[in-house]
Design a protein around this motif. Sequence first.
Motif, PDB file in Angstrom:
ATOM      1  N   ASP A   1       2.472   6.499 -21.093  1.00 47.58           N
ATOM      2  CA  ASP A   1       3.517   6.323 -20.088  1.00 47.58           C
ATOM      3  C   ASP A   1       4.840   6.082 -20.808  1.00 47.58           C
TER       4      ASP A   1
ATOM      5  N   ARG B   1       7.552   5.134 -19.767  1.00 48.81           N
ATOM      6  CA  ARG B   1       8.282   3.946 -19.324  1.00 48.81           C
ATOM      7  C   ARG B   1       8.007   2.754 -20.229  1.00 48.81           C
TER       8      ARG B   1
ATOM      9  N   GLU C   1      -1.090   1.267  -8.410  1.00 52.38           N
ATOM     10  CA  GLU C   1      -0.087   2.260  -8.791  1.00 52.38           C
ATOM     11  C   GLU C   1       1.282   1.916  -8.219  1.00 52.38           C
ATOM     12  N   ALA C   2       1.322   1.525  -6.945  1.00 50.50           N
ATOM     13  CA  ALA C   2       2.598   1.179  -6.330  1.00 50.50           C
ATOM     14  C   ALA C   2       3.233  -0.025  -7.029  1.00 50.50           C
TER      15      ALA C   2
ATOM     16  N   GLU D   1       2.800  -0.923 -10.195  1.00 46.90           N
ATOM     17  CA  GLU D   1       3.304  -0.502 -11.497  1.00 46.90           C
ATOM     18  C   GLU D   1       4.663   0.187 -11.362  1.00 46.90           C
ATOM     19  N   ASP D   2       4.814   1.032 -10.331  1.00 49.44           N
ATOM     20  CA  ASP D   2       6.104   1.685 -10.102  1.00 49.44           C
ATOM     21  C   ASP D   2       7.184   0.651  -9.788  1.00 49.44           C
TER      22      ASP D   2
ATOM     23  N   TYR E   1       7.156  -2.505 -10.704  1.00 48.94           N
ATOM     24  CA  TYR E   1       7.379  -3.275 -11.925  1.00 48.94           C
ATOM     25  C   TYR E   1       8.385  -2.584 -12.840  1.00 48.94           C
ATOM     26  N   PHE E   2       8.171  -1.302 -13.095  1.00 47.00           N
ATOM     27  CA  PHE E   2       9.083  -0.613 -14.005  1.00 47.00           C
ATOM     28  C   PHE E   2      10.462  -0.406 -13.381  1.00 47.00           C
ATOM     29  N   GLU E   3      10.530  -0.242 -12.061  1.00 51.25           N
ATOM     30  CA  GLU E   3      11.835  -0.154 -11.401  1.00 51.25           C
ATOM     31  C   GLU E   3      12.618  -1.456 -11.596  1.00 51.25           C
TER      32      GLU E   3
END
Length: 366
Positions: free
Chosen positions: A3, A5, A150-151, A153-154, A156-158
């Motif tokens: 990944d 990110r 998954e949501a 993780e998205d 978190y990185f945002e």
Amino acid sequence: MHDSRIDQLAQQLVQYSTNIQSGEKVLIDLAEVPDAIGVALMRAVRACGGLPFLRVNHARLNRELMLGATTEQYKALAEHQMAEMKDMDAYIALRGSQNITELSDVPPEKMALAMQALRPVMDHRVKETKWCVLRWPTPSMAQQASMSTEAFEDFYFEVCLLDYAALNHAAENLKTLMDETNDVRIVGPGTNLTFSIKDIPSIVCCGNYNIPDGEVFNAPVKESVNGVITYNAPTIYQGIAFDNIELTFENGKIVKAEAGSKTEALNKILDSDAGARFVGEFALGFNPVIKEPMRDILFDEKIAGSFHFTPGQAYEEADNGNRSQVHWDMVSIQREDWGGGEIYFDDVLIRKDGVFLDESLSGLNY
């Protein structure tokens, strides 16, 4: 598949948050996180000419260590960790967790022994090194946030890859306003609180120490706090989950503390030492991406439209003189969808229902 990110996050932590320079020693402290982020951090440190060092922790092993804690053991442990920390220029910690309540059955006296012994190490790290601390996304954190893995993780990185530098201008305006303020009043459901912040310096946090970030903090004058506060965000401390904490203050001291069935546990923590019943931090949170609590303080204390009011140790850069082994960031959300609330600086309404009213602070609104 790797990944990308993860590499972006490592670069942000090394280049922006801690600003590693050639020749600097960096302690990378990892707790239950994938090897990939450790590898990415070591590579990012080396790319800046720094020297990476590694420490690995696991909550179950730390629990076992604490269960048998002795004064002699933790004195020696603190000496070893202090020697290591004194040799470092920077500290980056990533903390994952498969079970956020792993330490919940450690006896309070053992927990207090360990925290008291290791407090000087943390104090040295905060005062003498460049540092940044953050969580790592896990399925248990996703469950806390009521999101799919998954949501989350998205999300978190945002949050972690937010352009924190873009918040700086408005955050500096808020710092100036807080530095010029004498008296604060906070009102809302179950809350009517007054205190002074006169001559206590305010500190801007926009991605340099904690990720996620987004707050400006100082501390109340130690004996100035009066009234009652109800925290509507759930919290966890020493592995114990608490909800709807209500604190009553007289001349700075918590004279009454309630948390439903956890009232006894709450008061045991607040009786850890004399400073635990006084407040060491007042902060306004404004991360635009973080809207809901998840019982993880590094996220929750930055919630858009929130504030936290922290029993225990004061930070020396915003010091009111309070000293304690406790530092418990309890959060209240004042957005309209959470019941609303108002914050006054010297009798002027500054924030209503989580929204800053002054145009110079509008960059901090969600």
